[in-house]
Design a protein around this motif. Structure first.
Motif, PDB file in Angstrom:
ATOM      1  N   ARG A 310      15.645 -58.188 -77.244  1.00 52.35           N
ATOM      2  CA  ARG A 310      16.335 -56.915 -77.023  1.00 52.35           C
ATOM      3  C   ARG A 310      16.186 -56.093 -78.299  1.00 52.35           C
ATOM      4  O   ARG A 310      16.239 -56.641 -79.402  1.00 52.35           O
ATOM      5  N   VAL A 311      16.024 -54.775 -78.152  1.00 54.54           N
ATOM      6  CA  VAL A 311      15.706 -53.909 -79.286  1.00 54.54           C
ATOM      7  C   VAL A 311      16.796 -52.853 -79.444  1.00 54.54           C
ATOM      8  O   VAL A 311      17.200 -52.212 -78.462  1.00 54.54           O
ATOM      9  N   ARG A 312      17.264 -52.673 -80.693  1.00 49.94           N
ATOM     10  CA  ARG A 312      18.286 -51.661 -80.974  1.00 49.94           C
ATOM     11  C   ARG A 312      17.954 -50.926 -82.266  1.00 49.94           C
ATOM     12  O   ARG A 312      17.721 -51.562 -83.305  1.00 49.94           O
ATOM     13  N   PRO A 313      17.915 -49.580 -82.244  1.00 44.42           N
ATOM     14  CA  PRO A 313      17.745 -48.831 -83.491  1.00 44.42           C
ATOM     15  C   PRO A 313      18.919 -49.077 -84.429  1.00 44.42           C
ATOM     16  O   PRO A 313      20.068 -49.223 -83.994  1.00 44.42           O
ATOM     17  N   ALA A 314      18.626 -49.107 -85.721  1.00 45.55           N
ATOM     18  CA  ALA A 314      19.655 -49.440 -86.705  1.00 45.55           C
ATOM     19  C   ALA A 314      20.763 -48.400 -86.766  1.00 45.55           C
ATOM     20  O   ALA A 314      21.883 -48.710 -87.156  1.00 45.55           O
TER      21      ALA A 314
END
Length: 491
Positions: A310-314
């Protein structure tokens, strides 16, 4: 004023004086200290008149620096409502030097003092911990014991969490209090005109520390400092801990602690030279400890094609790709590396981004277990039931990655061990194994998932979930019978 007569026999063991009446007004006497030493080294005299109260004098053992005496009408002026205290009965004056000290009241818990009554016998009432508001049993009277009581303040408790800041007010890590190493000592008390109170308390603790720039390595180290408590209309709270020293041999000073853990302040520093890439150094702020960093030309080496992420911008709470877990297919080359996931449609692939698309970086969370996955549950070689994952919202944390040689094949297999916490529908097998009961139990399941990618395979497969724990009374049954549960995925 009221005059107090002492017994003629100065060697008697009287602890209270006889108030015989009011006499003519006397000249004002200079203020006295909180207590005065007696002719004996290990005794002190507590004079309630020095506090503007009934002029009764008590002879008690000398309190330790962290102790505040309460006896009869004498209540140490540092004892204030809204603060947490541990209370222990005071030892008798004639107790042997090596005698066992009396046990703490309220099972040794530090409770918040709610009120102090009035009169000769003053009721001290504490927070209703473990009881109800209508039946609060956490109280006693100041004259319940002729020997008196001692109060010990608690500013920082076991389990409290803080964020560590340096002299430039930049967050450097987090810590959790694991153990109290020494008694907490009140150093100063300030009472403002509006009635607010500020206390400074010296603390010495053993803490579990995670430094942001040390690859999430957790250590147990001593931490000392001065906790600042402030009380307004409600209970006192710790606003910060100053003059903090961390460690023993490599002592680090000048830090400040603030209550709570702010993930948005977590900062890690990465360098391309660590992975034999372009030697650029980046700082990423706001990633959780289970998220692997991607920024600029840098991609964390634990990110491997063939696994789900899963990918999340900081700088955002919203994940990419609608928050779905996607299979990573490839990682490109160059300055801006294209990170491509399995597309929803082959004709219009949209599940990708470049490593430098987000200036603040992104975090990639490895995923091993997904909703609707089905398992067989085994233990000690026998079938115990079946399970299906209902929810898998909680973070899944990678413990380690291994590269294993495979006989007869080129390349190495990649194995990941990932901590998982999911909710499952579980059907238990009937006695004797084999058939499965129709009754479904909803329970939380935690364990370590083993995910393996073979050299000639494009996608990794979940092998098993072991070290399983159940949030159910069944867990006690399995633990008592020394049954080790294992979840095996069904095709």
């Amino acid at each position: 004023m009221m005059k107090t007569l002492m017994c003629e026999d100065h060697d008697c063991s009287c602890t209270e004086c006889l108030c015989i009446g009011f006499l003519e007004e006397q000249p004002e006497i200079p203020s006295k200290p909180i207590w005065t030493g007696s002719a004996y080294e290990k005794e002190v005299l507590l004079d309630a008149s020095a506090l503007g109260d009934v002029p009764a004098v008590y002879r008690v053992p000398a309190p330790a620096p962290h102790q505040m005496p309460v006896i009869g009408v004498y209540i140490d002026p540092r004892v204030r409502t809204g603060f947490r205290y541990k209370i222990r009965p005071m030892q008798a004056l004639d107790a042997p030097p090596l005698s066992v000290k009396p046990r703490y009241l309220f099972d040794g818990k530090a409770l918040t003092l709610q009120s102090i009554g009035r009169g000769f016998a003053r009721r001290l009432t504490f927070d209703h911990d473990g009881s109800t508001l209508n039946e609060n049993t956490n109280y006693f009277w100041s004259d319940s014991r002729p020997e008196g009581f001692v109060f010990e303040i608690e500013a920082v408790a076991i389990g409290d969490k803080f964020t560590i800041y340096d002299a430039n007010h930049e967050p450097q890590g987090t810590l959790e209090v694991i153990q109290q190493q020494k008694n907490q000592i009140e150093l100063e008390q300030k009472i403002s005109e509006d009635g607010s109170i500020e206390k400074r308390v010296k603390v010495n603790t053993l803490c579990k520390i995670e430094w942001y720039e040390n690859d999430d390595i957790t250590k147990l180290v001593p931490v000392s400092g001065i906790a600042i408590l402030k009380k307004g209309r409600g209970n006192a709270v710790v606003t910060r801990v100053v003059n903090v020293a961390i460690g023993i041999k490599q002592l680090k000073k000048g830090y400040e602690l603030k209550p709570g853990i702010k993930s948005s302040s977590r900062r890690i520093t990465v360098s391309g030279s660590d992975i034999n890439d372009i030697p650029c150094q980046y700082s990423v702020v706001g990633l959780e400890r289970y998220e692997l960093p991607v920024i600029g030309t840098y991609i964390d080496p634990r990110i491997v094609p063939g696994f789900y992420y899963r990918v999340r911008p900081a700088n955002s709470r919203h994940r990419l790709f609608e928050g779905r877990s996607l299979l990573l297919q490839s990682i490109g080359m160059g300055y801006g590396k294209r990170i491509t996931f399995k597309p929803d449609t082959l004709n219009a692939p949209e599940n990708y981004f470049w490593s430098d698309s987000h200036p603040d970086g992104v975090g990639m969370e490895p995923r091993a277990v997904h909703p609707d996955m089905k398992f067989t549950v085994t233990g000690n070689g026998g079938l115990l039931g079946e399970a299906m994952v209902f929810r898998a919202d909680l973070p899944q944390v990678e413990e380690k990655t291994e590269y294993v040689d495979v006989p007869g094949k080129r390349g190495k297999a990649v194995q990941k061990y990932i901590q998982v916490h999911v909710t499952c529908h579980v059907k238990l097998a009937t006695t004797g194994g084999g058939s499965v009961d129709s009754e479904v139990h909803l329970m939380k399941v935690s364990g370590t998932a083993l995910v393996r990618k073979e050299p000639d395979q494009a996608a990794a497969k979940l092998v098993k979930v072991f070290n399983v724990g159940l949030d159910s009374q069944l867990n006690l049954l399995f633990a008592h019978s020394q049954t080790e549960l294992t979840f095996h995925p069904l095709p």
